[in-house]
Design an enzyme around this catalytic site. Structure first.
Site, PDB file in Angstrom:
ATOM      1  CG  LEU A 188       9.526   7.819   7.420  1.00 22.09           C
ATOM      2  CD1 LEU A 188       9.853   6.797   8.482  1.00 22.09           C
ATOM      3  CD2 LEU A 188       8.069   8.257   7.568  1.00 22.09           C
ATOM      4  NE  ARG A 230      -6.855   9.487 -12.147  1.00 25.35           N
ATOM      5  CZ  ARG A 230      -6.847  10.803 -12.335  1.00 25.35           C
ATOM      6  NH1 ARG A 230      -7.922  11.404 -12.811  1.00 25.35           N
ATOM      7  NH2 ARG A 230      -5.777  11.520 -12.050  1.00 25.35           N
ATOM      8  CE1 TYR A 274       6.295   3.689   2.664  1.00 22.81           C
ATOM      9  CE2 TYR A 274       7.415   1.639   3.206  1.00 22.81           C
ATOM     10  CZ  TYR A 274       7.472   2.977   2.857  1.00 22.81           C
ATOM     11  OH  TYR A 274       8.677   3.596   2.720  1.00 22.81           O
TER      12      TYR A 274
HETATM   13  N1  PDD Z   1      12.085   2.825   5.091  1.00 21.56           N
HETATM   14  N2  PDD Z   1      13.488   7.541   6.282  1.00 21.56           N
HETATM   15  C1  PDD Z   1      12.770   7.112   5.240  1.00 21.56           C
HETATM   16  C2  PDD Z   1      12.515   8.052   4.114  1.00 21.56           C
HETATM   17  C3  PDD Z   1      12.296   5.781   5.217  1.00 21.56           C
HETATM   18  O1  PDD Z   1      11.567   5.340   4.177  1.00 21.56           O
HETATM   19  C4  PDD Z   1      12.600   4.909   6.299  1.00 21.56           C
HETATM   20  C5  PDD Z   1      12.103   3.493   6.329  1.00 21.56           C
HETATM   21  C6  PDD Z   1      13.362   5.413   7.368  1.00 21.56           C
HETATM   22  C7  PDD Z   1      13.739   4.571   8.554  1.00 21.56           C
HETATM   23  O2  PDD Z   1      12.623   4.233   9.331  1.00 21.56           O
HETATM   24  P1  PDD Z   1      12.643   2.922  10.246  1.00 21.56           P
HETATM   25  O3  PDD Z   1      13.834   3.027  11.145  1.00 21.56           O
HETATM   26  O4  PDD Z   1      11.358   3.012  11.026  1.00 21.56           O
HETATM   27  O5  PDD Z   1      12.715   1.778   9.325  1.00 21.56           O
HETATM   28  C8  PDD Z   1      13.772   6.739   7.329  1.00 21.56           C
HETATM   29  C9  PDD Z   1      11.517   1.513   4.969  1.00 21.56           C
HETATM   30  C10 PDD Z   1      12.235   0.475   5.722  1.00 21.56           C
HETATM   31  C11 PDD Z   1      11.344   1.174   3.477  1.00 21.56           C
HETATM   32  O6  PDD Z   1      10.926   2.069   2.745  1.00 21.56           O
HETATM   33  O7  PDD Z   1      11.601   0.042   3.069  1.00 21.56           O
END
Ligand code: PDD
Length: 288
Positions: free
Chosen positions: A204, A100, A33
């Site tokens: 991430l 599955r 996603y």
């Molecule tokens: N989350 N770390 C994690 C574990 C995340 O799920 C996210 C993003 C980030 C920040 O990434 P960015 O700056 O690209 O949004 C860091 C999204 C927004 C969510 O799960 O809704």
């Protein structure tokens, strides 16, 4: 009025969207996603969000269709969000629907593509000025936390732990290292120095994180990308989270104890201002 979502090539009212119970996203969390922000109808760093999605797609062999950027623009239009101060588009691509069986469907089946847009409300500035709290919680994720997959149960548990503690954010800790939040990245300030975990397989690689690192370098703030032990994190003078829906969010209490002097610090303020400036420049808004 009901919002319009996109599912497998068609726009439709949300209540009409249906996926199969045999979708691999539902059965296995076998999907990717992205969440991309738009300010005044213009996307911030869309190319970087797409590049991250492409990387996930190549690593996991989940095919991502063409035309994702046009889809984002169209979703804003159909939901009357072209002028919204801030909106987000959520996009999910799964390996599709098949009986599955763990290994990939053979022959492959079409990916399931689902996307929606909604307005996003920033918290009032007075709230930001007060600062937010965070709590530590174990990081229970797999070894590819760098991929934005829909397998989010560890993040769900982390965020629930924060909620139950009355805190805004979770601080995920693994092997004594403070890695990131449940849905955002974390930064610490030690004196003049800004520190955040390197973009390894353990976190991430946030787009907001990347932008904030660039802004810090532009501002002449010394930066180190290295692992921060929790014991060191507890001695930070400032702490903040970054993310698409988090923007730059100051943390003034960690596990119930004040961070630094317990107020929003100067480095956080500077980077928050710089971030708002970047949004204005990139999205063609009036300067802040
Ligand atoms: N989350 N770390 C994690 C574990 C995340 O799920 C996210 C993003 C980030 C920040 O990434 P960015 O700056 O690209 O949004 C860091 C999204 C927004 C969510 O799960 O809704």
């Amino acid at each position: 009025m009901e919002d319009t979502v996109f599912l497998n090539g068609e726009f439709m009212p949300r209540s009409r969207a249906r996926i199969s119970p045999d979708d691999r996203g539902f059965l296995f969390g076998d999907g990717l996603y992205e969440v991309t922000p738009a300010y005044g109808g213009r996307f911030l760093a869309m190319d970087r969000h797409l590049a991250r999605l492409r990387r996930g797609s190549e690593t996991l062999s989940i095919p991502v269709p063409e035309g994702i950027e046009a889809l984002h623009i169209e979703l804003l239009r159909r939901n009357h969000l072209e002028e919204a101060e801030m909106a987000i588009v959520y996009l999910q691509v799964t390996r599709g629907t098949a009986p599955r069986s763990h290994a990939f469907p053979d022959p492959p089946v079409p990916a399931t593509v689902y996307a929606w847009a909604k307005p996003f409300q920033r918290p009032p500035m007075e709230e930001w000025e007060e600062g937010y709290s965070a709590v530590t919680t174990p990081d229970r994720r797999w070894t590819r936390a760098d991929l934005k997959t829909v397998q989010l149960l560890p993040q769900v548990l982390g965020q629930q732990a924060a909620r139950e503690a009355g805190a805004t954010d979770a601080l995920l800790v693994k092997d004594g290292i403070a890695l990131e939040g449940a849905h955002n990245n974390v930064f610490f300030v030690f004196g003049e120095l800004l520190v955040t975990h390197p973009a390894s397989n353990q976190i991430l690689p946030g787009i907001t994180r990347e932008i904030v690192l660039e802004l810090a370098r532009e501002e002449g703030i010394p930066v180190e990308e290295r692992a921060v032990p929790l014991e060191e994190a507890k001695c930070a003078s400032e702490m903040f989270y970054t993310g698409t829906t988090t923007e730059v969010r100051p943390t003034v209490r960690l596990d119930g104890k004040p961070v630094g002097d317990g107020g929003v610090g100067p480095v956080t303020r500077r980077l928050h201002q710089a971030f708002l400036g970047r949004i204005s420049r990139e999205c063609g808004l009036a300067p802040v």
